[in-house]
Design an enzyme around this catalytic site. Structure first.
Site, mmCIF file in Angstrom:
data_model
loop_
_atom_site.group_PDB
_atom_site.id
_atom_site.type_symbol
_atom_site.label_atom_id
_atom_site.label_comp_id
_atom_site.label_asym_id
_atom_site.label_seq_id
_atom_site.Cartn_x
_atom_site.Cartn_y
_atom_site.Cartn_z
ATOM 1 N N GLY B 116 0.634 -1.288 0.037
ATOM 2 C CA GLY B 116 0.035 -0.002 -0.074
ATOM 3 C C GLY B 116 0.656 1.469 0.038
ATOM 4 C CB CYS B 117 -1.064 4.349 -0.783
ATOM 5 S SG CYS B 117 -2.418 4.146 -0.059
ATOM 6 C CB VAL B 118 -0.774 3.860 4.584
ATOM 7 C CG1 VAL B 118 -0.984 4.597 5.789
ATOM 8 C CG2 VAL B 118 -2.458 3.634 4.264
ATOM 9 C CB ILE C 66 -2.038 5.340 -5.116
ATOM 10 C CG1 ILE C 66 -1.089 6.438 -4.370
ATOM 11 C CG2 ILE C 66 -2.325 4.539 -3.926
ATOM 12 C CD1 ILE C 66 0.192 6.013 -3.618
#
Lengths: 357, 118, 391
Positions: B116-118, C66
């Site tokens: 992910g992006c977090v 993303i």
């Protein structure tokens, strides 16, 4: 074929600055807010620049952006900017352009405001529009709240600045932990564990390390490595799901929103502070989340009625005391309001300095 | 989604990563190399792939990029005379795997997809 | 009969509606249309319909994009791919109609037509495109002088307030600092190699309009160390205009260093903590000092894993003169030790807590000073490392 360009970074900001800003860069003297939605900055040279600020939902389509650009061309020689809270500012040296700008924008659904002591905009995350870990939507909640607080956006009606923020989950992709009033999407049940896929897709040590309360253990299922959750230790933050797709935590029945108050980033008067829990759970009720909107409005009403001039929400609460805050808002103080994580004891009332009730 | 190789079917997710990393073979690595835009896997590529697989086998996680870069920094095969130059190693990594260690090297090595992006 | 009855509710009301934005683009873009329908489905089901993760990118970069896929591609084929592209914003968020118009042209051609201006970190977000469009968008952007922002375990896109471009409170040139860091650290932004993310935010004064102290690993906040400039004539104008300077200004000073007596405002500058309140309230009468610099703080973050943290003082005053060599040295010292010793997904705040702030400060070659703490320790568990040995 042209050579592939990489690593050039953002374009230099200087090319986007209006001439009056370039000329007076670093030499501004003071500013005034002649009316809500309008800033007037005066330079040491006597030059002025007017900024007309309008609301924006942050999620903007190209059609709207092109409209803004056409307005900027008409009134501002093509210059405009966005604010750090997602509003749009049209920049002009000409005072005579200010009213026509406001009228033009207003007529097309773009209201001016967000200056001075107002609710300028509500920072938020992607929610159901784009995020895989969201417990709730963000844009919808923000729209509902800002509709309710619109008069406080469009006027200078508040004792101090009101900074609002929303995060659709505990990852908090924004300054939710330091805003005057914040809304946070939450889960209330542990994740499901999809054992069959864990050892082929997930990094088990990474997932175990992601849990703030150490609630995840290694496990064996059908001879393969997997994980299990110690339910009593799980506080449903969803950090494990961020690390591992096979620990889904979203639960339409139990997911909801919590309300937080009293945070602050600025150093004015009092030091920066974190938000504190006001309401642990409100249901997910799209499309307008009436319970959430009511709660936020209640806090704003208490703030308007009881804060001294310049006070932020957190400063007001510290002055009147948390018991009074809960009394005035009517929010219930529950066992959830008492911290039980690492620094819990630092939040206990270890004195007899209590007001009479 | 998936692909077939020598009569065997391999299932992949929408980013093209193996769903069952236990099914990885050297031929799968070659397939992924071509599929992600490389001409093939050289000895240098294999040194990186083997490092990734050994690390994962020992620790059950993909190495942090800094650890991968450290191993490349020390590799005479990859760095030549430039052994010890950390920035040079990072550059080499992206020359070998233009789509990056996460997207390309880990995929070719049959490691789980990075999250992910977090 | 509308396909989106719930979302239609959110078109009503005075606040500009994001639903209208999506609908406007949906007129010509199937991606936007399906986003709308999927969003309505989420409103009905009360659950997100985005799959976990998604790892896509452009050649040579490990960051900036993303990946995102719908969990219902049969129902909403338009969002079967819906990746976002982070475009590094110009410092201060200034645009011209020409510059931003070029981005609109590119995005209209390749993407959903939807954007976020801006994302939480500060980048422009181009919201929604397919994998095959990523390279063409990237090429078109760079041809016009734009580049991607950060994501993952890298230096995230630095951001700032508008500082000296328009604000009389600005103590430092936030936009130049941000622009310089962005260009100097391109490698660290585009090719993630840190233990976890690292964010730099620059605010021109302690009002901190970019929430730097709450959101950045390295927070750079402008301040001054000489005297606040006072224009007593303007003070009189405020007083004559009805301002209660004692109540509104002096009583609100956190160190009570402002006094107003016999029409004269005085500030005990030795005790001023640069909170900005008096200047905020009387901008025509009071101005920041002229010997300006920045406070450098370290270690803000959101809750996961060890709880939310505010950044804390590392350097109480750093002169900020182009090309900001001292700042860069400091950044690199912090990175070196964190990079070397940080665990996977360990933010600098957690690393400092694990190592101990005292040890950390010493390890990066700085002196421990009282300005770094609110107060000295209360607990007596001291890891003494100096002791005598019997001969």
């Amino acid at each position: 074929m042209s050579e592939r360009i990489t690593d050039i970074g953002s374009p230099n900001y200087k090319q986007f600055l209006p001439p009056v800003i370039k000329k007076n860069y670093g030499k501004w003297k003071y500013h005034e807010t002649p009316k809500p939605g309008v800033l007037m900055h005066v330079a040491e040279s006597g030059d002025k620049i007017f900024s007309v600020r309008i609301a924006s939902p942050r999620l903007l389509g190209i059609k709207s952006i092109r409209y803004f650009l056409s307005v900027a061309d008409k009134f501002c020689d093509g210059y405009l900017r966005w604010t750090t809270r997602n509003n749009v500012e049209f920049l002009t040296e000409k005072e005579e352009n200010v009213e026509p700008l406001i009228e033009e924008l207003q007529a097309n659904g773009w209201p001016a405001g967000g200056t001075g002591n107002s609710a300028s905009n509500m920072l938020h995350t992607q929610g159901w529009v784009h995020c895989h870990t969201s417990a709730t939507d963000a844009s919808g909640v923000v729209k509902a709240i800002m509709d309710e607080l619109f008069e406080d956006f469009a006027n200078h009606t508040l004792p101090g600045k009101l900074k609002l923020a929303m995060a659709c989950c505990l990852n908090m992709c924004g300054a939710v932990h330091a805003s005057d009033i914040a809304v946070l999407g939450i889960h209330r049940r542990p994740p499901k564990v999809i054992h069959e896929l864990i050892n082929t897709i997930c990094e088990i040590p990474t997932t175990i390390a992601a849990c703030p309360t150490g609630a995840i253990r290694q496990d064996m299922r059908d001879g393969k490595k997997s994980m299990k959750i110690v339910d009593e230790q799980c506080m449903f933050c969803g950090a494990c799901y961020t690390a591992c797709p096979n620990m889904p935590i979203s639960d339409p029945l139990n997911d909801g929103l919590s309300i937080w108050v009293g945070g602050k980033c600025s150093n004015a008067r009092s030091k920066p502070k974190f938000t504190k829990l006001a309401i642990p759970f409100l249901p997910n009720n799209p499309p307008r989340w009436p319970e959430v909107v009511d709660a936020v409005k209640t806090i704003v009403n208490v703030y308007k009625a009881h804060a001294k001039k310049y006070e932020r929400v957190g400063e007001m609460i510290e002055r009147i005391g948390w018991p009074k805050f809960f009394k005035l808002t009517g929010f219930q103080f529950t066992k959830y309001h008492i911290d039980d994580y690492r620094l819990a004891t630092t939040t206990y009332q270890t004195s007899t300095q209590l007001r009479r009730s | 989604m998936g692909f077939e190789l020598d009569g065997k079917t391999y299932e992949t997710d929408e980013d093209g990563y193996l769903i069952d990393i236990g099914s990885w073979t050297k031929e799968v690595a070659d397939y992924f190399a071509i599929e992600t835009g490389l001409d093939g896997l050289t000895e240098k590529h294999w040194q990186v792939v083997n490092f990734l697989r050994d690390y994962y086998s020992e620790y059950q996680i993909a190495p942090m990029v800094k650890i991968l870069i450290k191993s490349i920094t020390k590799s005479e095969l990859i760095m030549g005379d430039d052994v010890g130059n950390k920035r040079g190693a990072s550059k080499m990594l992206y020359e070998l795997f233009p789509l990056g260690p996460g997207i390309q090297a880990c995929k070719i090595a049959g490691l789980p997809k990075p999250t992910g992006c977090v | 009969m509308s396909q989106t009855p719930q979302l239609d509710e959110l078109k009503k009301g005075p606040w500009p509606s994001f639903v209208k934005e999506i609908e406007n683009e949906a007129e010509t873009k199937p991606m936007a249309k399906d986003l709308l329908l999927q969003l309505e489905q989420s409103y009905k089901d009360k659950i997100t319909h985005w799959k976990h993760g998604g790892v896509v990118g452009v050649r040579g970069y490990g960051a900036g994009i993303i990946g995102r896929y719908t969990d219902s591609p049969d129902k909403f084929p338009g969002v079967s791919h819906f990746h976002t592209i982070r475009v590094n914003q110009p410092s201060g968020l200034y645009y011209t109609s020409k510059g931003l118009g070029e981005i609109c042209d590119i995005w209209e051609k390749h993407g959903s037509g939807l954007t976020n201006l801006h994302g939480s970190t500060g980048d422009m977000v181009l919201l929604g495109c397919r994998t095959e469009d990523l390279e063409p968008v990237f090429e078109a952007l760079t041809q016009k002088g734009w580049d991607l922002g950060g994501s993952g375990s890298d230096l995230r896109t630095p951001s700032c307030c508008l500082g000296m471009s328009r604000c009389e409170f600005a103590c430092i040139d936030t936009m130049e600092i941000t622009n310089e860091c962005t260009h100097y650290y391109q490698d660290e932004m585009h090719r993630p190699a840190f233990p976890y993310k690292f964010k730099i935010k620059v605010s021109g004064c302690p009002n901190d309009c970019v929430s730097s102290i709450a959101r950045s690993d390295m927070s750079i906040i402008g301040t001054w160390r000489d005297d606040i400039r006072i224009d007593q004539d303007q003070v009189k104008v405020y007083a004559d205009g009805g301002m209660d300077i004692v109540e509104d200004v002096a009583m609100n000073c956190p160190t009570k260093c402002v006094s107003f007596k016999d029409g004269k405002l005085e500030i005990d500058n030795d005790n001023c903590v640069h909170c900005m309140h008096c200047i905020n309230v009387m901008p025509k009468a009071l101005r920041i000092g002229t010997d300006t610099g920045a406070v450098i703080l370290l270690g803000a973050k959101a809750p996961i894993v060890e709880g939310a943290m505010m950044a804390s003082v590392l350097v109480p005053f750093l002169k900020m003169e182009e090309p900001f060599e001292e700042l860069k040295e400091l950044i690199e010292e912090v990175w070196d030790i964190w990079d070397e010793n940080g665990k996977n997904k360990e933010r600098i705040a957690e690393f400092i807590e694990r190592m101990g702030k005292g040890e950390f400060v010493t390890a990066i070659g700085k002196e421990t000073i009282p300005e770094m703490v609110n107060q000295p320790r209360e607990n007596p568990y001291i890891f003494y490392d100096e002791f005598f040995v019997e001969e």
